[in-house]
Motif scaffolding. Structure first.
Motif, mmCIF file in Angstrom:
data_model
loop_
_atom_site.group_PDB
_atom_site.id
_atom_site.type_symbol
_atom_site.label_atom_id
_atom_site.label_comp_id
_atom_site.label_asym_id
_atom_site.label_seq_id
_atom_site.Cartn_x
_atom_site.Cartn_y
_atom_site.Cartn_z
ATOM 1 N N GLU A 180 5.283 3.586 8.464
ATOM 2 C CA GLU A 180 4.711 2.941 9.651
ATOM 3 C C GLU A 180 3.789 1.776 9.310
ATOM 4 O O GLU A 180 3.633 0.854 10.107
ATOM 5 C CB GLU A 180 3.965 3.986 10.486
ATOM 6 C CG GLU A 180 4.893 5.019 11.111
ATOM 7 C CD GLU A 180 4.154 6.202 11.725
ATOM 8 O OE1 GLU A 180 2.900 6.213 11.658
ATOM 9 O OE2 GLU A 180 4.824 7.102 12.257
ATOM 10 N N ILE A 181 3.165 1.830 8.127
ATOM 11 C CA ILE A 181 2.255 0.734 7.756
ATOM 12 C C ILE A 181 2.866 -0.168 6.683
ATOM 13 O O ILE A 181 2.188 -1.043 6.146
ATOM 14 C CB ILE A 181 0.887 1.265 7.286
ATOM 15 C CG1 ILE A 181 1.023 2.111 6.014
ATOM 16 C CG2 ILE A 181 0.199 2.048 8.400
ATOM 17 C CD1 ILE A 181 -0.322 2.538 5.441
ATOM 18 N N GLY A 182 4.167 0.034 6.392
ATOM 19 C CA GLY A 182 4.877 -0.887 5.519
ATOM 20 C C GLY A 182 4.642 -0.724 4.041
ATOM 21 O O GLY A 182 4.838 -1.679 3.272
ATOM 22 N N ALA A 324 -4.194 2.493 1.400
ATOM 23 C CA ALA A 324 -3.379 1.352 1.822
ATOM 24 C C ALA A 324 -3.721 0.923 3.245
ATOM 25 O O ALA A 324 -3.649 -0.256 3.590
ATOM 26 C CB ALA A 324 -1.900 1.700 1.716
ATOM 27 N N ALA A 325 -4.100 1.896 4.066
ATOM 28 C CA ALA A 325 -4.467 1.606 5.455
ATOM 29 C C ALA A 325 -5.952 1.297 5.602
ATOM 30 O O ALA A 325 -6.452 1.175 6.726
ATOM 31 C CB ALA A 325 -4.106 2.794 6.341
ATOM 32 N N ASN A 326 -6.666 1.196 4.468
ATOM 33 C CA ASN A 326 -8.110 0.924 4.491
ATOM 34 C C ASN A 326 -8.887 1.989 5.238
ATOM 35 O O ASN A 326 -9.877 1.711 5.911
ATOM 36 C CB ASN A 326 -8.416 -0.454 5.091
ATOM 37 C CG ASN A 326 -7.936 -1.577 4.209
ATOM 38 O OD1 ASN A 326 -7.762 -1.399 3.005
ATOM 39 N ND2 ASN A 326 -7.716 -2.734 4.806
ATOM 40 N N ALA A 327 -8.431 3.236 5.119
ATOM 41 C CA ALA A 327 -9.111 4.324 5.816
ATOM 42 C C ALA A 327 -10.336 4.813 5.074
ATOM 43 O O ALA A 327 -11.229 5.393 5.680
ATOM 44 C CB ALA A 327 -8.151 5.501 6.028
ATOM 45 N N MET A 328 -10.375 4.651 3.769
ATOM 46 C CA MET A 328 -11.527 5.118 3.021
ATOM 47 C C MET A 328 -12.622 4.065 3.079
ATOM 48 O O MET A 328 -12.369 2.886 3.280
ATOM 49 C CB MET A 328 -11.143 5.391 1.565
ATOM 50 C CG MET A 328 -9.972 6.359 1.402
ATOM 51 S SD MET A 328 -10.239 8.002 2.111
ATOM 52 C CE MET A 328 -11.377 8.671 0.916
#
Length: 355
Positions: A180-182, A324-328
């Motif tokens: 979903e986030i490539g 990768a999704a910058n969640a941290m």
């Protein structure tokens, strides 16, 4: 402003729910964690606390249950297992968007790698630390789960089967999130090892508290080498004690691993654990000491080491997606470094299964 902390409402909650603290507070993200976010909280008088909360986003269902972790360390407080004193739990998302809990700060060393271990402990004290780590693990497994109120924490039987379903499911969800986030890339070896593990599940012998991520850098070590507190109980459940032994051994880099070179360690960047330093027991000595302390048969421990590597592959896939999704909240450029670790752990699991 500290990302992950809504300072005004959290300050008000701390003042209302934690005895003896004095506002205002400072909040500092403690480095090292790749899952739940851990903050050091210091009050106006210099008292230190620890606040734990889930990651900022991309949290999978059933993961990062703060209430469960708080329940576990509260229940273990009167036992011989060293844990940080639990102080309070908040399940009101209006305070900090996600549940969190607070515990006392425990002084000591967290030995994340060779550099920390070399600076903190001399060679004889490393031997003490290694042996005490094993003894504390045996103490965890000796706790009467019903006597401490944890008998209903999870099912008592079918631990490995449950864990295989859980982590394979989470791996598949993480792969879907990666699509979903490539950032999707196939890792078929994880599925292949899952099938092999499912075919060879050993019979469970008894029911114990299983920490789920027991290793040296999830403990606080005193200057004399004793374990002051076991940390990071988020994966804790009830089940097969040998799974914890497999985890400990999978992370235990000894002198033999160090002599093979850093690339043999199987960690991102070739990092070696503190246990690779002279003085720490070897992997074989760790297994022998645990068998002596617990009375358990470790003749089939290779399966549990394989399971530990495979589970870590599944966990790392989720960590990779969050990075990768910058969640941290920190180290956002680490996703590319994490991605190869998923297949590396699956490969090590296959090697352990084959003996």
């Amino acid at each position: 402003m500290t990302q992950g902390i809504n300072e005004a409402p959290v300050t008000a909650w701390l003042a209302d729910h934690i005895d003896g603290v004095q506002a205002p507070f400072t909040f500092e993200l403690i480095s090292g964690g790749r899952s739940n976010l851990t903050f050091k909280v210091t009050d106006a008088a210099g008292r230190r606390l620890v606040l734990r909360r889930p990651p900022m986003s991309h949290v999978l269902p059933t993961a990062h249950d703060m209430g469960r972790e708080y329940r576990i360390i509260s229940a273990l407080a009167p036992t011989p297992v060293p844990v940080a004193p639990a102080l309070g739990y908040c399940d009101d998302d209006a305070v900090n968007e996600r549940p969190f809990y607070v515990m006392d700060f425990v002084d000591g060393f967290i030995l994340r790698g060779v550099a920390e271990g070399e600076a903190a402990l001399d060679e004889p004290t490393r031997r003490v630390a290694g042996e005490d780590l094993v003894d504390v693990l045996a103490a965890i497994h000796q706790v009467d789960v019903d006597a401490v109120g944890l008998g209903s924490l999870a099912r008592h039987d079918g631990y490995i089967e449950r864990q295989l379903r859980r982590w394979h499911g989470q791996f598949q969800q993480s792969q879907q999130a990666a699509r979903e986030i490539g950032v999707y890339r196939p890792v078929p070896l994880v599925d292949e090892v899952h099938a092999l593990l499912a075919e060879q599940v050993p019979q469970q012998n008894g029911t114990a508290i299983v920490h789920g991520d027991y290793r040296i850098d999830n403990t606080v070590i005193s200057p004399d080498g004793r374990v002051q507190a076991v940390l990071d109980w988020e994966l804790c459940t009830l089940g097969d004690a040998l799974a914890d032994v497999g985890t400990l051994l999978s992370y235990w880099h000894d002198q033999a691993v160090a002599e093979m070179g850093e690339s043999s360690a199987g960690l991102p960047g070739g990092q070696l654990a503190a246990t690779a330093l002279p003085g720490f027991p070897s992997r074989a000595e760790v297994a022998e000491r645990y068998a002596a302390r617990s009375g358990r048969d470790l003749s089939g421990i290779g399966y549990y080491v394989a399971f530990a590597y495979w589970k870590l592959a599944c966990i790392l896939e989720g960590v990779f997606v969050r990075y990768a999704a910058n969640a941290m909240s920190a180290d956002r450029g680490a996703a590319d470094a994490l991605a190869p670790g998923v297949e590396e752990r699956a490969r090590r699991a296959l090697e352990a299964l084959r003996g």
